[in-house]
Every structure is written in structure tokens, then in C-alpha cells.
Design an enzyme around this catalytic site. Structure first.
Site, PDB file in Angstrom:
ATOM      1  N   CYS A 181       0.856  -1.188   0.000  1.00 46.29           N
ATOM      2  CA  CYS A 181       0.000   0.000   0.000  1.00 46.29           C
ATOM      3  C   CYS A 181       0.892   1.237   0.000  1.00 46.29           C
ATOM      4  O   CYS A 181       1.723   1.423   0.894  1.00 46.29           O
ATOM      5  CB  CYS A 181      -0.906  -0.006   1.224  1.00 46.29           C
ATOM      6  SG  CYS A 181      -1.771   1.558   1.481  1.00 46.29           S
ATOM      7  N   GLY A 184     -13.247   7.388  -8.753  1.00 47.71           N
ATOM      8  CA  GLY A 184     -11.877   7.815  -9.058  1.00 47.71           C
ATOM      9  C   GLY A 184     -10.874   7.544  -7.960  1.00 47.71           C
ATOM     10  O   GLY A 184      -9.802   8.156  -7.936  1.00 47.71           O
ATOM     11  N   HIS A 242      -8.345   8.302   2.215  1.00 53.68           N
ATOM     12  CA  HIS A 242      -7.684   9.599   2.312  1.00 53.68           C
ATOM     13  C   HIS A 242      -8.676  10.692   1.977  1.00 53.68           C
ATOM     14  O   HIS A 242      -9.611  10.482   1.198  1.00 53.68           O
ATOM     15  CB  HIS A 242      -6.472   9.674   1.376  1.00 53.68           C
ATOM     16  CG  HIS A 242      -6.768   9.266  -0.037  1.00 53.68           C
ATOM     17  ND1 HIS A 242      -6.855   7.959  -0.422  1.00 53.68           N
ATOM     18  CD2 HIS A 242      -7.017  10.004  -1.147  1.00 53.68           C
ATOM     19  CE1 HIS A 242      -7.141   7.896  -1.714  1.00 53.68           C
ATOM     20  NE2 HIS A 242      -7.253   9.133  -2.178  1.00 53.68           N
TER      21      HIS A 242
END
Ligand code: AMP
Ligand code: ZN
Length: 111
Positions: free
Chosen positions: A3, A90, A97
Site C-alpha cells: 500500500c 476515481g 484519504h
């Protein structure tokens, strides 16, 4: 875990840090879409906003406290907070986040 944002949290990949505490990290987006474009992330790996539940919502609330603190510290004259959840919205990095953006006009509705 492979990640990108966990690697930034661990210091394996550098970032332009704006704020850090024991639970949250904030850093400048590498491809800013506004004069101020900061990503605020929890240090715990949560995949997306679809995974927010009673076990982690206090942490997510803290993300918003940090957003407000950064905005005050930077004397932002208004801002937009964006979360992209899932591919159709998207989301490219699968570590939750929040984009804190400011310094230009924003249109509404968002595209
Ligand atoms: P999203 O498309 O909502 O998943 O947002 C991911 C964001 O991460 C994009 O705005 C990218 O520009 C940003 N980004 C990708 N890699 C980095 C990096 N190494 N440092 C800072 N921001 C990054
Ligand atoms: Zn992660």
C-alpha cells in the site's frame, strides 16, 4: 501489505509532511489540483469510506479535526474536503484519504 500510503506512513517513501500525530498523517499531494492540496490519512489501513463503521469512526472524526486545525493554521479562506470511494468515484489509492483543497474557486455540482 503493498500500500503506497502505508509505505509513506512507515517512511519507506518520502512525503512533504504538513501534520502528523499518533493517529493521522497529512502531506502535500504530489499532483496538486489546487494551490493548497493536502491529503489527510489515518495511520490505520482502512481501504475506503465504505469501510467506515463503529470500530473506526472516532478515528475518521479525528481526521476532520485535523483538517479543521490545518485550515486554521494555514488561515485558509474556505476549503473543500473530497473523498473518492471506489473505482467509479476515481479512488486510485486504496487507503482511505481525504483531499483538503483550497486557494481557488471550486464549482458545484462537482463533476
Ligand atoms: P484518489 O484519486 O482520490 O485515490 O487520490 C490519490 C491521490 O494521491 C492523488 O491526488 C495523487 O496525486 C496522490 N498521490 C499519489 N502518489 C502520491 C505520493 N507519492 N505522494 C503524494 N501524493 C500522491
Ligand atoms: Zn495502507
Amino acid at each position: 501489505m503493498d500500500c503506497l500510503f502505508c509505505k509513506i506512513i512507515n517512511g519507506d517513501i518520502p512525503c512533504s509532511k504538513v501534520y502528523e500525530d499518533d493517529k493521522v498523517l497529512a502531506f502535500n499531494d504530489i499532483e496538486p489540483q489546487a494551490p493548497v492540496h493536502i491529503l489527510i490519512i489515518p495511520k490505520e489501513h482502512i481501504k475506503s469510506a465504505a469501510e467506515i463503521d463503529e470500530s473506526n469512526s472516532v478515528l475518521i472524526a479525528h481526521v476532520f479535526e485535523v483538517a479543521s486545525k490545518i485550515a486554521k493554521d494555514m488561515k485558509l479562506d474556505g476549503f473543500r474536503i473530497v473523498n473518492n470511494c471506489g473505482d467509479c468515484a476515481g479512488q486510485t489509492v486504496k487507503h482511505i484519504h481525504f483531499h483538503l483543497m483550497s486557494g481557488r474557486e471550486f464549482t458545484w455540482p462537482a463533476g
